[in-house]
Design an enzyme around this catalytic site. Sequence first.
Site, PDB file in Angstrom:
ATOM      1  N   THR A 172       0.833  -1.202   0.000  1.00 57.66           N
ATOM      2  CA  THR A 172       0.000   0.000   0.000  1.00 57.66           C
ATOM      3  C   THR A 172       0.864   1.246   0.000  1.00 57.66           C
ATOM      4  OG1 THR A 172      -1.539   1.389   1.247  1.00 57.66           O
ATOM      5  CG2 THR A 172      -0.305  -0.195   2.526  1.00 57.66           C
ATOM      6  N   ASP A 187      -0.151   3.900   1.000  1.00 57.56           N
ATOM      7  CA  ASP A 187      -0.553   4.663   2.189  1.00 57.56           C
ATOM      8  C   ASP A 187       0.285   4.345   3.418  1.00 57.56           C
ATOM      9  OD1 ASP A 187      -2.534   5.987   0.803  1.00 57.56           O
ATOM     10  OD2 ASP A 187      -4.053   4.461   1.236  1.00 57.56           O
ATOM     11  N   ARG A 246      -5.641   9.130   2.254  1.00 55.68           N
ATOM     12  CA  ARG A 246      -6.973   9.552   2.694  1.00 55.68           C
ATOM     13  C   ARG A 246      -7.062   9.625   4.214  1.00 55.68           C
ATOM     14  NH1 ARG A 246     -10.236  12.456  -0.466  1.00 55.68           N
ATOM     15  NH2 ARG A 246     -12.427  12.035  -0.141  1.00 55.68           N
ATOM     16  N   LEU A 257       0.028   9.829 -10.906  1.00 48.20           N
ATOM     17  CA  LEU A 257       1.433   9.988 -11.294  1.00 48.20           C
ATOM     18  C   LEU A 257       2.346   9.531 -10.159  1.00 48.20           C
ATOM     19  CD1 LEU A 257       1.515  13.497 -13.069  1.00 48.20           C
ATOM     20  CD2 LEU A 257       0.840  11.275 -14.014  1.00 48.20           C
ATOM     21  N   GLN A 258       1.937   9.816  -8.910  1.00 45.61           N
ATOM     22  CA  GLN A 258       2.812   9.498  -7.783  1.00 45.61           C
ATOM     23  C   GLN A 258       2.921   8.001  -7.525  1.00 45.61           C
ATOM     24  OE1 GLN A 258       0.912  11.035  -3.879  1.00 45.61           O
ATOM     25  NE2 GLN A 258      -0.652  11.420  -5.412  1.00 45.61           N
TER      26      GLN A 258
END
Lengths: 418, 418
Positions: free
Chosen positions: A142, A144, A192, A296-297
């Site tokens: 992930t 994140d 998020r 893009l990241q």
Amino acid sequence: MALKNAFYAQSGGVTAVINASACGVIETVRANRDRIGKVFAGRDGIIGALTEDLIDTDKESAATIAQLRHTPGGAFGSCRYKLKSLESHRREYQRLIEVFAAHGIGYFFYNGGGDSADTCLKVSQLAEAMDYPIQAIHIPKTVDNDLPLTDCCPGFGSVAKYVAVSALEASLDVRSMARTSTKVFVLEVMGRHAGWIAAAGGLVEDHGIPVVVLFPEIPFEEEQFLARVSELVARHGFCTVVVSEGCHHADGRYLAQQGPRDAFGHEQLGGAAPVVARMIRQGLGHKFHWAVADYLQRAARHIASTTDAKQAYEAGAAAVKLALKGHSAVMPTIERISDKPYRYRFGMAPLTEVANVEKHMPRHYISEDGFGITEGCKRYLRPLIRGEDYPKYKDGMPVYVTLKNVPVRKKLATFDLH
Amino acid sequence: MALKNAFYAQSGGVTAVINASACGVIETVRANRDRIGKVFAGRDGIIGALTEDLIDTDKESAATIAQLRHTPGGAFGSCRYKLKSLESHRREYQRLIEVFAAHGIGYFFYNGGGDSADTCLKVSQLAEAMDYPIQAIHIPKTVDNDLPLTDCCPGFGSVAKYVAVSALEASLDVRSMARTSTKVFVLEVMGRHAGWIAAAGGLVEDHGIPVVVLFPEIPFEEEQFLARVSELVARHGFCTVVVSEGCHHADGRYLAQQGPRDAFGHEQLGGAAPVVARMIRQGLGHKFHWAVADYLQRAARHIASTTDAKQAYEAGAAAVKLALKGHSAVMPTIERISDKPYRYRFGMAPLTEVANVEKHMPRHYISEDGFGITEGCKRYLRPLIRGEDYPKYKDGMPVYVTLKNVPVRKKLATFDLH
């Protein structure tokens, strides 16, 4: 007795290095052909298992599989399809077991984030309840970086590197322009619920760049934010703002939600960056530019970190090794031994402790004023972005592989997804 | 007789390689110390000349100057400050000559786009009219690639490479997700009047990616656009849209302008990408993601093209050589000799033919339907993005240099900018 085959699937948002994990799984299985059969990949993630749409990875050459290590995106397709509770989705879980039984699958490797760890755990539980022997191993993935019990998550280091490098480069641009033009650059990044990606933007401080980082973990206060930007612009002539898409007010409203509605009553499709930029113009009058990096990241394999690409591969390989040792309902974890020199080893965590747990930024990684990162956070991040694991190029473009993805012949009746 | 010094300044939006041109100027002057004195750089562009805020580049070591070759942004600062007509701005032009005279400056190197070519031309004209001997040479620089008489502009090749690579990577991401999630990815790129940067996104077609390119040169027609996207999604399951910030309707309204106004009556601060994304959702119902690359694209030194970085350096060096040959009111140009193998040489164009002329995409570089690029355009673009001119890295971050920028002692009274 025939060797058991393995199932591998990619789940949720893909990353620049998830295919490196696939490569780790497939190459490690191939190196243990006396103990495991084929790797069947699910086309479009778990949907491939439910619909018996399996891909025979044996149809790909060793050279092609090796190229996965440098190819972003999900080579077999991923999906956003969450299997929820066993009670309400028992039919789906049972179907998985049927498909696995039909294709002699005894190993379930699921490559994803928190949701897929939960699915993986439930597959292992149902298999046990149905007395079908399967070992379910979750492979962490992930951008994140919010899985618990592992020091970091494959996929994160490369996004962090992209964000730190991009923020530095754009900041040098703004610094050049600040006297007569742009004074504030706002970069919106993913995350998020957790601010790990935004935190990577804080690394530019070490390069002389005045930066404000906005985390989902810190409720947004417009007045303090504008005061901080104003102070930095007064002192340095410019500043950079890195805002997490999950940045929100104390009452839970996302910054990205506060735009006007269009004629159809839809919320403005802006991200947090244009909202922050507008605040700066209205509150301080500074000229600004803003960027939303979006996919893009997380796709930026061209600037992947060596640490991350290596760990992604190793996580795939570690999952197979855990399976060969007889483990199930576990996830390989990365255990940090030291920051400098950076050393780590692979450990293991039970999925019961991984599923549905989100690891947020600890408060001591965020500076006291809430607008930056601490030295401790920098020590954590630096090794993760280290090294440039460049892909090969041909005629100016990176060489990324597209697999043949040859389907396995179906044996069962079709299954209606919903 | 004392050698004449040179003035060098950066103008307008900076690029990933404008400092390579600065490096080319300074190193070539240093190699010709028997014929030219020092290079004084303008702090924040032409403003540095007007305010007599000059930087002594002799205070920087050879090693530091060499590092400029790999450092993005404008090392001496740039500005958006256009000197308009000689009539209305005579006071500014005369001040320039005064500053040049006070510091023994006989060479004026101005590194910028169309506006600065115009300023450069006027400086040469006024110097002649005032009988002050100065040679004014314009060094081409613009990510927009819209200067006439040169095959391409330093700064463009690196942005083109960034856009092509980023669009490819994000497209592989979308392709993975398309079955259950994002089907269309919209990337907004720079280019207010010319579609060269957007055109680079069309290169992903060669990598199996269905792509729609929206140019400023082609009036936007929503119905045809949606039909094209719909067709590509039906055939491939996904598609990528690369939209130029300058894309506009037949009546001249920019796509970016059509958002709703906020409570203060300001136009929505969205770019073209969110507008296009909303159209796709409303017209076709597809899930989408969008990105606005903004400064990230023009600052992305980490993915600079070797062709571009080399030409940027050579353009700076060529400008000095033209000056040493006695030329004035000219710009070094890049003349393409062949596409494959790519060969070029430097030529020269008079500024009277460069100033205030914008080179748009020729119609034959855009596909007949207006949504893509032709093979001829690809032949043009490919050599410009070739090669990866990577900067050095330390601890995961690129090593970019920040100069000391030591000021030259002032000799004149202060000058009020306005």
